[in-house]
Motif scaffolding. Structure first.
Motif, mmCIF file in Angstrom:
data_model
loop_
_atom_site.group_PDB
_atom_site.id
_atom_site.type_symbol
_atom_site.label_atom_id
_atom_site.label_comp_id
_atom_site.label_asym_id
_atom_site.label_seq_id
_atom_site.Cartn_x
_atom_site.Cartn_y
_atom_site.Cartn_z
ATOM 1 N N UNK A 1 2.849 8.050 0.187
ATOM 2 C CA UNK A 1 2.510 8.091 1.744
ATOM 3 C C UNK A 1 3.418 7.499 2.421
ATOM 4 N N UNK A 2 4.782 7.110 1.877
ATOM 5 C CA UNK A 2 5.546 6.109 2.642
ATOM 6 C C UNK A 2 6.276 6.770 3.747
ATOM 7 N N UNK A 3 6.627 8.462 3.550
ATOM 8 C CA UNK A 3 7.038 9.010 4.702
ATOM 9 C C UNK A 3 5.765 9.158 5.783
ATOM 10 N N UNK A 4 4.997 9.257 5.663
ATOM 11 C CA UNK A 4 3.851 9.339 6.763
ATOM 12 C C UNK A 4 3.760 7.802 7.437
ATOM 13 N N UNK A 5 3.958 6.819 6.587
ATOM 14 C CA UNK A 5 3.899 5.312 7.038
ATOM 15 C C UNK A 5 5.212 5.353 8.155
ATOM 16 N N UNK B 1 7.852 -0.124 10.454
ATOM 17 C CA UNK B 1 8.106 -1.082 9.887
ATOM 18 C C UNK B 1 6.575 -1.766 9.066
ATOM 19 N N UNK B 2 6.930 -2.701 8.078
ATOM 20 C CA UNK B 2 5.813 -3.409 7.424
ATOM 21 C C UNK B 2 5.268 -4.377 8.438
ATOM 22 N N UNK B 3 5.981 -5.022 9.237
ATOM 23 C CA UNK B 3 5.481 -5.848 10.393
ATOM 24 C C UNK B 3 4.385 -5.108 11.392
ATOM 25 N N UNK B 4 4.917 -3.836 11.554
ATOM 26 C CA UNK B 4 3.876 -2.698 12.333
ATOM 27 C C UNK B 4 2.652 -2.540 11.575
ATOM 28 N N UNK B 5 2.828 -2.447 10.265
ATOM 29 C CA UNK B 5 1.434 -2.095 9.258
ATOM 30 C C UNK B 5 0.618 -3.319 9.340
ATOM 31 N N UNK B 6 1.197 -4.526 9.380
ATOM 32 C CA UNK B 6 0.037 -5.605 9.298
ATOM 33 C C UNK B 6 -0.364 -5.816 10.704
ATOM 34 N N UNK B 7 0.296 -5.691 11.610
ATOM 35 C CA UNK B 7 -0.073 -6.209 13.214
ATOM 36 C C UNK B 7 -1.070 -4.755 13.634
ATOM 37 N N UNK B 8 -0.417 -3.698 13.591
ATOM 38 C CA UNK B 8 -1.305 -2.618 14.100
ATOM 39 C C UNK B 8 -2.336 -1.979 13.351
ATOM 40 N N UNK B 9 -2.383 -2.162 12.273
ATOM 41 C CA UNK B 9 -3.132 -1.477 11.039
ATOM 42 C C UNK B 9 -4.352 -2.470 10.276
ATOM 43 N N UNK B 10 -3.364 -3.456 9.559
ATOM 44 C CA UNK B 10 -4.427 -4.086 8.786
ATOM 45 C C UNK B 10 -4.947 -5.016 9.396
ATOM 46 N N UNK C 1 -15.540 -1.836 3.050
ATOM 47 C CA UNK C 1 -15.039 -1.163 4.103
ATOM 48 C C UNK C 1 -13.857 -1.150 4.579
ATOM 49 N N UNK C 2 -12.977 -2.346 4.486
ATOM 50 C CA UNK C 2 -11.774 -2.424 4.358
ATOM 51 C C UNK C 2 -10.645 -1.459 3.642
ATOM 52 N N UNK C 3 -11.186 -1.100 2.234
ATOM 53 C CA UNK C 3 -10.464 -0.085 1.394
ATOM 54 C C UNK C 3 -10.583 1.157 1.979
ATOM 55 N N UNK C 4 -11.622 1.576 2.361
ATOM 56 C CA UNK C 4 -11.900 3.125 2.864
ATOM 57 C C UNK C 4 -10.975 3.135 4.189
ATOM 58 N N UNK C 5 -11.086 2.264 5.153
ATOM 59 C CA UNK C 5 -10.472 2.186 6.377
ATOM 60 C C UNK C 5 -8.810 2.114 6.137
ATOM 61 N N UNK D 1 -4.412 5.404 5.656
ATOM 62 C CA UNK D 1 -3.075 5.051 6.260
ATOM 63 C C UNK D 1 -2.006 4.686 5.255
ATOM 64 N N UNK D 2 -2.313 5.034 3.952
ATOM 65 C CA UNK D 2 -1.262 4.969 2.696
ATOM 66 C C UNK D 2 -1.106 3.345 2.117
ATOM 67 N N UNK D 3 -2.276 2.730 2.429
ATOM 68 C CA UNK D 3 -2.255 1.186 2.091
ATOM 69 C C UNK D 3 -3.370 1.066 1.128
ATOM 70 N N UNK D 4 -3.177 0.581 -0.011
ATOM 71 C CA UNK D 4 -3.838 0.330 -1.120
ATOM 72 C C UNK D 4 -4.314 -1.210 -0.960
ATOM 73 N N UNK D 5 -5.588 -1.529 -0.921
ATOM 74 C CA UNK D 5 -6.203 -3.016 -1.149
ATOM 75 C C UNK D 5 -6.395 -3.245 -2.595
ATOM 76 N N UNK D 6 -5.592 -4.234 -2.978
ATOM 77 C CA UNK D 6 -5.858 -4.813 -4.283
ATOM 78 C C UNK D 6 -6.782 -5.660 -4.435
ATOM 79 N N UNK D 7 -6.963 -6.663 -3.637
ATOM 80 C CA UNK D 7 -7.868 -7.758 -3.558
ATOM 81 C C UNK D 7 -7.685 -8.480 -2.167
#
Length: 277
Positions: free
Chosen positions: A98-102, A108-117, A151-155, A159-165
């Motif tokens: 899913x990195x192409x869609x990301x 960037x990874x910073x955007x993933x954290x601030x805008x998604x996670x 709830x977090x894993x499903x959300x 976005x192509x983000x896998x929650x491990x723990x």
């Protein structure tokens, strides 16, 4: 070839090296790349290995697929409308497929954290906290975390983000409720102490009853012995016990003998040497 300058050869070699370097990209283990030509991301992630790309007009954005960890704050209200704040440590990684869609949607990874996670963590915590009271959230912390994880894993999955723990780094509530919890705990401890004291008194009372029953049984047996043997053995036993417990001296005169009824007639014996009969 009179006009040939050796410096020109050096320039040509440098251009060829530059061209070669800009035409090749190396993706290391634990990474994935997204190829963009003239600013447009191409489908299909570049996985580990050597890849060829068009020089000068293309670029490759490399994403780290290893586990990432960030701490994210969250705040919510519980079912009984108490304020509850938390801080979560979230371990996640990007889905290589899913990195192409990301790249297209988040960058960037910073955007993933601030805008998604971060915002999805907030929403997931609201879902988990609203299902229980603040006291339940504190005493059933693992259940709260389980609801949050689901709830977090499903959300984040979409976005192509896998929650491990995840782990709850901090969980706070209002000072007023903290005082109420402390007072309740003190009251419960006092109640438990009172129950313990009552049970202890009950056991002691039961022991006293058993001791009384045992003493009554001993007296009954004593009475039967007195009746069966005319009291002689009992009286002798009690006399000896009285001498022993009272600190009395052995009597100077001992009474014994045979009676007319077949019993013992007393006689006097002077233990000091004088006899009377």
């Amino acid at each position: 070839m009179k006009d040939w300058n050796p410096a020109n050869l050096g320039i040509i070699i440098a251009l060829l090296v530059l061209l070669g370097l800009s035409s090749v990209v190396i993706i290391n283990p634990g990474q994935a790349g997204v190829l963009s030509i003239l600013g447009k991301a191409r489908d299909g992630a570049l996985l580990e290995g050597i890849h060829v790309k068009a020089p000068f007009i293309s670029r490759v954005d490399v994403y780290d697929l290893t586990v990432q960890k960030f701490e994210v704050p969250a705040q919510s209200s519980t079912k009984d409308l108490q304020d509850l704040t938390a801080r979560f440590a979230i371990n996640f990684r990007l889905d290589a497929t899913e990195v192409v869609e990301v790249r297209r949607k988040q960058g960037s990874l910073q955007n993933i954290v601030s805008k998604i996670i971060a915002p999805q963590t907030q929403e997931s915590f609201k879902i988990a906290a609203s299902r229980r009271t603040v006291e339940e959230a504190i005493t059933q912390r693992e259940v709260l975390k389980s609801d949050f994880d689901d709830a977090l894993s499903k959300r984040l999955e979409k976005y192509g983000i896998i929650v491990l723990d995840t782990s709850v780094v901090d969980l706070d509530f209002s000072p007023e409720f903290a005082q109420a919890v402390e007072e309740k705990q003190i009251a419960e401890q006092r109640a438990q102490r009172a129950v313990y004291v009552a049970r202890e008194a009950e056991q002691e009372a039961l022991a006293e009853v058993n001791r009384a029953k045992g003493k009554a049984e001993a007296q009954r047996l004593l009475a039967e012995t007195l009746k069966d043997q005319g009291g002689k053995l009992v009286l002798e036993k009690e006399a000896i016990e009285a001498w022993r417990q009272g600190g009395s001296q052995m009597p100077r005169v001992l009474i014994s003998g045979s009676g007319k009824d077949g019993g013992q007639m007393p006689f006097l014996l002077n233990l000091n040497g004088d006899s009377k009969g």
